[in-house]
Design a protein around this motif. Structure first.
Motif, PDB file in Angstrom:
ATOM      1  N   GLN A  15       5.341  -3.376  -8.576  1.00  0.00           N
ATOM      2  CA  GLN A  15       4.830  -2.018  -8.318  1.00  0.00           C
ATOM      3  C   GLN A  15       3.327  -1.996  -8.073  1.00  0.00           C
ATOM      4  OE1 GLN A  15       5.621   1.503 -10.603  1.00  0.00           O
ATOM      5  NE2 GLN A  15       5.405   0.164 -12.377  1.00  0.00           N
ATOM      6  N   ILE A  16       2.567  -2.664  -8.944  1.00  0.00           N
ATOM      7  CA  ILE A  16       1.105  -2.647  -8.775  1.00  0.00           C
ATOM      8  C   ILE A  16       0.741  -3.384  -7.486  1.00  0.00           C
ATOM      9  CG2 ILE A  16      -1.109  -3.399  -9.743  1.00  0.00           C
ATOM     10  CD1 ILE A  16       0.047  -2.939 -12.523  1.00  0.00           C
ATOM     11  N   GLY A  17       1.439  -4.503  -7.250  1.00  0.00           N
ATOM     12  CA  GLY A  17       1.195  -5.249  -6.010  1.00  0.00           C
ATOM     13  C   GLY A  17       1.330  -4.355  -4.788  1.00  0.00           C
ATOM     14  N   TYR A  18       2.350  -3.527  -4.793  1.00  0.00           N
ATOM     15  CA  TYR A  18       2.602  -2.662  -3.635  1.00  0.00           C
ATOM     16  C   TYR A  18       1.486  -1.630  -3.460  1.00  0.00           C
ATOM     17  CZ  TYR A  18       5.306  -0.183  -0.105  1.00  0.00           C
ATOM     18  OH  TYR A  18       5.721   0.385   1.063  1.00  0.00           O
ATOM     19  N   ALA A  19       0.924  -1.183  -4.590  1.00  0.00           N
ATOM     20  CA  ALA A  19      -0.158  -0.189  -4.510  1.00  0.00           C
ATOM     21  C   ALA A  19      -1.512  -0.845  -4.229  1.00  0.00           C
ATOM     22  CB  ALA A  19      -0.222   0.595  -5.822  1.00  0.00           C
ATOM     23  N   LEU A  20      -1.582  -2.145  -4.451  1.00  0.00           N
ATOM     24  CA  LEU A  20      -2.868  -2.859  -4.394  1.00  0.00           C
ATOM     25  C   LEU A  20      -3.143  -3.503  -3.040  1.00  0.00           C
ATOM     26  CD1 LEU A  20      -5.222  -3.980  -6.187  1.00  0.00           C
ATOM     27  CD2 LEU A  20      -3.666  -5.803  -6.904  1.00  0.00           C
ATOM     28  N   LEU A  21      -2.094  -4.128  -2.486  1.00  0.00           N
ATOM     29  CA  LEU A  21      -2.329  -5.008  -1.335  1.00  0.00           C
ATOM     30  C   LEU A  21      -2.873  -4.261  -0.121  1.00  0.00           C
ATOM     31  CD1 LEU A  21       0.867  -7.164  -1.837  1.00  0.00           C
ATOM     32  CD2 LEU A  21      -1.494  -7.997  -1.921  1.00  0.00           C
ATOM     33  N   PHE A  22      -2.394  -3.056   0.109  1.00  0.00           N
ATOM     34  CA  PHE A  22      -2.828  -2.307   1.292  1.00  0.00           C
ATOM     35  C   PHE A  22      -4.295  -1.903   1.163  1.00  0.00           C
ATOM     36  CE2 PHE A  22       1.664  -2.238   1.000  1.00  0.00           C
ATOM     37  CZ  PHE A  22       2.093  -2.423   2.296  1.00  0.00           C
ATOM     38  N   ARG A  23      -4.706  -1.622  -0.053  1.00  0.00           N
ATOM     39  CA  ARG A  23      -6.098  -1.235  -0.265  1.00  0.00           C
ATOM     40  C   ARG A  23      -7.020  -2.442  -0.111  1.00  0.00           C
ATOM     41  NH1 ARG A  23      -6.932   2.822  -5.068  1.00  0.00           N
ATOM     42  NH2 ARG A  23      -8.977   2.723  -4.100  1.00  0.00           N
ATOM     43  N   ILE A  24      -6.551  -3.612  -0.571  1.00  0.00           N
ATOM     44  CA  ILE A  24      -7.362  -4.827  -0.382  1.00  0.00           C
ATOM     45  C   ILE A  24      -7.522  -5.095   1.112  1.00  0.00           C
ATOM     46  CG2 ILE A  24      -7.472  -7.319  -0.745  1.00  0.00           C
ATOM     47  CD1 ILE A  24      -5.752  -6.934  -3.266  1.00  0.00           C
ATOM     48  N   ALA A  25      -6.386  -5.036   1.827  1.00  0.00           N
ATOM     49  CA  ALA A  25      -6.401  -5.382   3.250  1.00  0.00           C
ATOM     50  C   ALA A  25      -7.216  -4.383   4.068  1.00  0.00           C
ATOM     51  CB  ALA A  25      -4.965  -5.457   3.770  1.00  0.00           C
ATOM     52  N   SER A  26      -7.353  -3.164   3.566  1.00  0.00           N
ATOM     53  CA  SER A  26      -8.118  -2.163   4.312  1.00  0.00           C
ATOM     54  C   SER A  26      -9.616  -2.270   4.045  1.00  0.00           C
ATOM     55  CB  SER A  26      -7.637  -0.756   3.943  1.00  0.00           C
ATOM     56  OG  SER A  26      -8.078  -0.429   2.639  1.00  0.00           O
ATOM     57  N   GLY A  27     -10.016  -3.149   3.129  1.00  0.00           N
ATOM     58  CA  GLY A  27     -11.451  -3.371   2.900  1.00  0.00           C
ATOM     59  C   GLY A  27     -12.001  -2.692   1.671  1.00  0.00           C
ATOM     60  N   GLN A  28     -11.129  -2.102   0.858  1.00  0.00           N
ATOM     61  CA  GLN A  28     -11.649  -1.370  -0.310  1.00  0.00           C
ATOM     62  C   GLN A  28     -12.013  -2.273  -1.487  1.00  0.00           C
ATOM     63  OE1 GLN A  28      -9.476   2.357  -1.267  1.00  0.00           O
ATOM     64  NE2 GLN A  28      -8.438   2.010   0.660  1.00  0.00           N
ATOM     65  N   LEU A  29     -11.539  -3.517  -1.463  1.00  0.00           N
ATOM     66  CA  LEU A  29     -11.843  -4.408  -2.596  1.00  0.00           C
ATOM     67  C   LEU A  29     -13.250  -4.979  -2.488  1.00  0.00           C
ATOM     68  CD1 LEU A  29     -10.446  -5.832  -5.109  1.00  0.00           C
ATOM     69  CD2 LEU A  29     -10.189  -7.802  -3.603  1.00  0.00           C
ATOM     70  N   LEU A  30     -13.611  -5.404  -1.287  1.00  0.00           N
ATOM     71  CA  LEU A  30     -14.864  -6.145  -1.132  1.00  0.00           C
ATOM     72  C   LEU A  30     -15.848  -5.474  -0.196  1.00  0.00           C
ATOM     73  CD1 LEU A  30     -13.124  -9.614  -0.922  1.00  0.00           C
ATOM     74  CD2 LEU A  30     -14.504  -8.786  -2.831  1.00  0.00           C
ATOM     75  N   GLY A  31     -15.423  -4.449   0.505  1.00  0.00           N
ATOM     76  CA  GLY A  31     -16.309  -3.755   1.432  1.00  0.00           C
ATOM     77  C   GLY A  31     -15.847  -3.932   2.865  1.00  0.00           C
TER      78      GLY A  31
END
Ligand code: NAI
Length: 328
Positions: A15-31
């Motif tokens: 569940q967390i993976g599903y909510a997390l991966l799209f945000r990482i890939a969109s640039g929200q994790l690192l900028g």
């Protein structure tokens, strides 16, 4: 464009993976200037589901997503990793004793620590989300002797954000008006959300609230038991808010906390505030230049001292239990 950063997510099909991966890939994790290469680690039976998530990630055509690898092998997953998000863990099931839970998680976090030790990039940063997060981080860290110990952290940012939200609602202010919130101790029901150092409108939050009964009898238990309340209401545990907190944790670690503010991270204790050295306990931290430092010199009153000590005692008991099991 900059070189892609390798981000490994374990439990990627959860569940967390599903909510997390799209945000990482969109640039929200690192900028928005940093491309990412995702490595998804799952257990073999969940590989197909992880592939499904990867198909959806591809369908988003994220400009910053440089590639996705999916594997059930920890060595492959952590080879060259810069940011490791350890989300997958063994949940407590009915009738499971604490020793069984710690042993089952040891079976996950020991080999993952070894794989990080063997293959991670020099600048690796590790965030453990999977519960019991602080002690799972301790297990992984103890099997990665070549990685600086301070790179292993556990997540209390969700508790921190919950505390901000509860306080903002009580005072009728925006969360952006509150600074210097702190979660101390373990990510568990013993955690201590501290309003004596949080600031709002030029006062401490405790002064602004001016209601010790609410603070002790409502605020603290509401924050500490929010996870259970979410399960009760949603029929499933927090996922999007947990993913959001993981993004906040890494983003601030890499990019820094705002001037005049701090955040909460569970990090290896250096003995500050009487927390035994080496325990991975939540503290107020300032992040700057890609590093964090525990905020020093805060005065701890008797009420806070008792609650911090109780949570730290629980962490010490968990450490002793995993030591007895030969996991650290
Ligand atoms: P989930 O059960 O939906 O997903 C977990 C995933 O991990 C599953 O897909 C499972 O196959 C995978 N997994 C299990 N063992 C693995 C291994 N050895 N390697 C790689 N993957 C593995 O659980 P959910 O909701 O995503 O939560 C994950 C963890 O995060 C849980 O331990 C939960 O308690 C914890 N959590 C922590 C929070 C915090 O604030 N620190 C907040 C919310 C959840």
């Amino acid at each position: 464009m900059a070189r892609p950063v390798n981000v490994t997510v374990t439990g990627a099909a959860g569940q967390i993976g599903y909510a997390l991966l799209f945000r990482i890939a969109s640039g929200q994790l690192l900028g928005k200037d940093t491309p990412v290469r995702l490595r998804l680690l799952e257990i073999t039976p969940a590989l197909k589901a992880a592939e499904g998530t990867a198909m959806e990630l591809a369908d988003c055509a994220f400009p910053l997503l440089d590639g996705i690898d999916i594997t059930d092998d920890a060595k492959t997953a952590f080879d060259g990793v810069n940011v490791a998000l350890l989300v997958g863990a063994r949940p407590r099931t009915k009738g499971m004793e604490r020793g069984d839970l710690l042993a089952a998680n040891g079976g996950i976090f020991k080999p993952q620590g070894e794989a990080i030790n063997a293959g991670a990039a020099e600048d690796v940063r590790v965030l453990v989300v999977g519960n019991p997060a602080n002690t799972n981080a301790l297990i992984a860290q103890s099997h990665a002797p070549d990685v600086p110990a301070e790179r292993f952290t556990a997540m209390t940012r969700l508790d921190h954000n919950r505390a901000l939200s509860q306080l903002a609602t009580k005072l009728g202010v925006s969360v952006s008006e509150i600074t210097k919130m702190t979660i101390w101790g373990n990510h568990s029901a013993t955690q201590y959300p501290d309003l004596f150092h949080a600031q709002v409108g030029g006062k401490t939050a405790a002064e602004a609230v001016n209601d010790q009964e609410w603070l002790a009898g409502n605020f603290i238990p509401t924050v500490a038991k929010r996870g259970a309340a979410i399960i009760e209401a949603r029929g499933a545990s927090s996922a999007a808010s947990a993913a959001n907190a993981a993004i906040d944790h890494i983003y601030d670690w890499v990019n820094g906390t705002p001037e005049g503010d701090w955040t909460s991270m569970a990090v290896p204790s250096d003995g500050s505030y009487g927390v035994p050295e080496g325990l991975i306990s939540s503290f107020p931290v300032v992040c700057k230049d890609g590093k964090y430092e525990i905020v020093q010199g805060l005065e701890i009153d008797e009420f806070s001292r008792g609650l911090i000590d109780a949570s730290v005692r629980e962490l010490a008991e968990e450490r002793d239990a995993v030591r007895e099991l030969g996991l650290i």
